[in-house]
Design a protein around this motif. Sequence first.
Motif, PDB file in Angstrom:
ATOM      1  N   GLY A 206      -4.242 -63.777 -46.131  1.00 48.18           N
ATOM      2  CA  GLY A 206      -5.094 -63.091 -45.157  1.00 48.18           C
ATOM      3  C   GLY A 206      -6.476 -63.700 -45.087  1.00 48.18           C
ATOM      4  O   GLY A 206      -6.713 -64.817 -45.554  1.00 48.18           O
ATOM      5  N   THR A 207      -7.394 -62.938 -44.516  1.00 47.32           N
ATOM      6  CA  THR A 207      -8.752 -63.415 -44.288  1.00 47.32           C
ATOM      7  C   THR A 207      -9.730 -62.761 -45.255  1.00 47.32           C
ATOM      8  O   THR A 207      -9.723 -61.544 -45.422  1.00 47.32           O
ATOM      9  CB  THR A 207      -9.180 -63.120 -42.837  1.00 47.32           C
ATOM     10  OG1 THR A 207      -8.222 -63.710 -41.946  1.00 47.32           O
ATOM     11  CG2 THR A 207     -10.551 -63.691 -42.533  1.00 47.32           C
ATOM     12  N   TYR A 208     -10.559 -63.585 -45.861  1.00 47.16           N
ATOM     13  CA  TYR A 208     -11.570 -63.158 -46.828  1.00 47.16           C
ATOM     14  C   TYR A 208     -12.919 -63.713 -46.386  1.00 47.16           C
ATOM     15  O   TYR A 208     -12.989 -64.531 -45.464  1.00 47.16           O
ATOM     16  CB  TYR A 208     -11.216 -63.681 -48.227  1.00 47.16           C
ATOM     17  CG  TYR A 208      -9.926 -63.108 -48.768  1.00 47.16           C
ATOM     18  CD1 TYR A 208      -9.935 -62.025 -49.637  1.00 47.16           C
ATOM     19  CD2 TYR A 208      -8.694 -63.643 -48.411  1.00 47.16           C
ATOM     20  CE1 TYR A 208      -8.757 -61.492 -50.130  1.00 47.16           C
ATOM     21  CE2 TYR A 208      -7.507 -63.115 -48.896  1.00 47.16           C
ATOM     22  CZ  TYR A 208      -7.549 -62.039 -49.753  1.00 47.16           C
ATOM     23  OH  TYR A 208      -6.378 -61.505 -50.234  1.00 47.16           O
ATOM     24  N   GLN A 209     -13.971 -63.320 -47.080  1.00 49.45           N
ATOM     25  CA  GLN A 209     -15.311 -63.810 -46.778  1.00 49.45           C
ATOM     26  C   GLN A 209     -16.055 -64.135 -48.072  1.00 49.45           C
ATOM     27  O   GLN A 209     -16.048 -63.337 -49.001  1.00 49.45           O
ATOM     28  CB  GLN A 209     -16.129 -62.740 -46.025  1.00 49.45           C
ATOM     29  CG  GLN A 209     -15.481 -62.191 -44.778  1.00 49.45           C
ATOM     30  CD  GLN A 209     -15.417 -63.164 -43.633  1.00 49.45           C
ATOM     31  OE1 GLN A 209     -16.301 -64.003 -43.473  1.00 49.45           O
ATOM     32  NE2 GLN A 209     -14.370 -63.073 -42.825  1.00 49.45           N
ATOM     33  N   CYS A 210     -16.684 -65.315 -48.098  1.00 44.58           N
ATOM     34  CA  CYS A 210     -17.698 -65.619 -49.103  1.00 44.58           C
ATOM     35  C   CYS A 210     -18.989 -65.085 -48.492  1.00 44.58           C
ATOM     36  O   CYS A 210     -19.294 -65.397 -47.341  1.00 44.58           O
ATOM     37  CB  CYS A 210     -17.851 -67.127 -49.285  1.00 44.58           C
ATOM     38  SG  CYS A 210     -16.448 -67.933 -50.065  1.00 44.58           S
ATOM     39  N   ALA A 211     -19.730 -64.284 -49.238  1.00 44.72           N
ATOM     40  CA  ALA A 211     -20.890 -63.637 -48.629  1.00 44.72           C
ATOM     41  C   ALA A 211     -22.123 -63.685 -49.526  1.00 44.72           C
ATOM     42  O   ALA A 211     -22.027 -63.644 -50.742  1.00 44.72           O
ATOM     43  CB  ALA A 211     -20.546 -62.187 -48.293  1.00 44.72           C
ATOM     44  N   VAL A 212     -23.269 -63.775 -48.854  1.00 42.61           N
ATOM     45  CA  VAL A 212     -24.561 -63.715 -49.516  1.00 42.61           C
ATOM     46  C   VAL A 212     -25.286 -62.503 -48.957  1.00 42.61           C
ATOM     47  O   VAL A 212     -25.425 -62.356 -47.740  1.00 42.61           O
ATOM     48  CB  VAL A 212     -25.397 -64.987 -49.256  1.00 42.61           C
ATOM     49  CG1 VAL A 212     -26.780 -64.866 -49.874  1.00 42.61           C
ATOM     50  CG2 VAL A 212     -24.671 -66.223 -49.786  1.00 42.61           C
ATOM     51  N   ASP A 213     -25.707 -61.624 -49.851  1.00 44.99           N
ATOM     52  CA  ASP A 213     -26.425 -60.412 -49.471  1.00 44.99           C
ATOM     53  C   ASP A 213     -27.868 -60.791 -49.126  1.00 44.99           C
ATOM     54  O   ASP A 213     -28.609 -61.254 -49.980  1.00 44.99           O
ATOM     55  CB  ASP A 213     -26.402 -59.424 -50.639  1.00 44.99           C
ATOM     56  CG  ASP A 213     -26.905 -58.049 -50.254  1.00 44.99           C
ATOM     57  OD1 ASP A 213     -27.637 -57.934 -49.252  1.00 44.99           O
ATOM     58  OD2 ASP A 213     -26.579 -57.097 -50.973  1.00 44.99           O
ATOM     59  N   ARG A 214     -28.217 -60.643 -47.865  1.00 45.08           N
ATOM     60  CA  ARG A 214     -29.584 -60.932 -47.432  1.00 45.08           C
ATOM     61  C   ARG A 214     -30.314 -59.604 -47.295  1.00 45.08           C
ATOM     62  O   ARG A 214     -29.899 -58.751 -46.514  1.00 45.08           O
ATOM     63  CB  ARG A 214     -29.590 -61.643 -46.081  1.00 45.08           C
ATOM     64  CG  ARG A 214     -29.037 -63.028 -46.152  1.00 45.08           C
ATOM     65  CD  ARG A 214     -29.429 -63.784 -44.906  1.00 45.08           C
ATOM     66  NE  ARG A 214     -28.286 -64.459 -44.340  1.00 45.08           N
ATOM     67  CZ  ARG A 214     -28.287 -65.062 -43.172  1.00 45.08           C
ATOM     68  NH1 ARG A 214     -29.349 -65.045 -42.418  1.00 45.08           N
ATOM     69  NH2 ARG A 214     -27.217 -65.665 -42.736  1.00 45.08           N
ATOM     70  N   THR A 215     -31.366 -59.448 -48.047  1.00 39.97           N
ATOM     71  CA  THR A 215     -32.098 -58.175 -48.013  1.00 39.97           C
ATOM     72  C   THR A 215     -32.751 -57.950 -46.658  1.00 39.97           C
ATOM     73  O   THR A 215     -32.878 -56.827 -46.209  1.00 39.97           O
ATOM     74  CB  THR A 215     -33.160 -58.118 -49.126  1.00 39.97           C
ATOM     75  OG1 THR A 215     -33.937 -59.310 -49.074  1.00 39.97           O
ATOM     76  CG2 THR A 215     -32.520 -57.998 -50.486  1.00 39.97           C
ATOM     77  N   LYS A 216     -33.132 -59.032 -46.012  1.00 43.58           N
ATOM     78  CA  LYS A 216     -33.706 -58.937 -44.662  1.00 43.58           C
ATOM     79  C   LYS A 216     -32.735 -59.599 -43.700  1.00 43.58           C
ATOM     80  O   LYS A 216     -32.452 -60.778 -43.807  1.00 43.58           O
ATOM     81  CB  LYS A 216     -35.060 -59.647 -44.601  1.00 43.58           C
ATOM     82  CG  LYS A 216     -36.092 -59.025 -45.514  1.00 43.58           C
ATOM     83  CD  LYS A 216     -37.370 -59.816 -45.489  1.00 43.58           C
ATOM     84  CE  LYS A 216     -38.351 -59.214 -46.486  1.00 43.58           C
ATOM     85  NZ  LYS A 216     -39.545 -60.030 -46.637  1.00 43.58           N
TER      86      LYS A 216
END
Length: 138
Positions: free
Chosen positions: A109-119
């Motif tokens: 399936g589909t996944y995401q690599c993600a970076v939490d951006r506070t702004k």
Amino acid sequence: MTEEERRMKIIWTFTLLMIPDFVSSIDVEGYSDGEVNITCRYVKEYTQNTKYFCRGKKPDKDKSRWCTELIRTEEKDKWVDSGRFSLFDDTRAAVFTVTFRNLSELDSGTYQCAVDRTKGKDSYTEVKMNVRKERDEH
């Protein structure tokens, strides 16, 4: 176009492909009962941000809670484990690696690599996972 201009165009294109939000997707293939390592690049300015890996396809329109988190960490330069997942944020290289263990065909399936951006909105790179039942012996 001169040779130098052509080389610069190739370098620029390659650079864009390595920056999150410009990469359309990463294709990953694994096998049942095996594991995969997924390397996710991010922009250097986000080395101190939280990184996470989640399952879900990014919708065309903004919606909340479209991606189910599988692992998240604020830790830098050390492995963090959570169930079948481990994540290592290598801040010097501006990449994080996700290890996904004990795969099954249901994990395709589909996944995401993600970076939490506070702004602003979080940064995502799509990962398309295909898990096969068994390896070809050829």
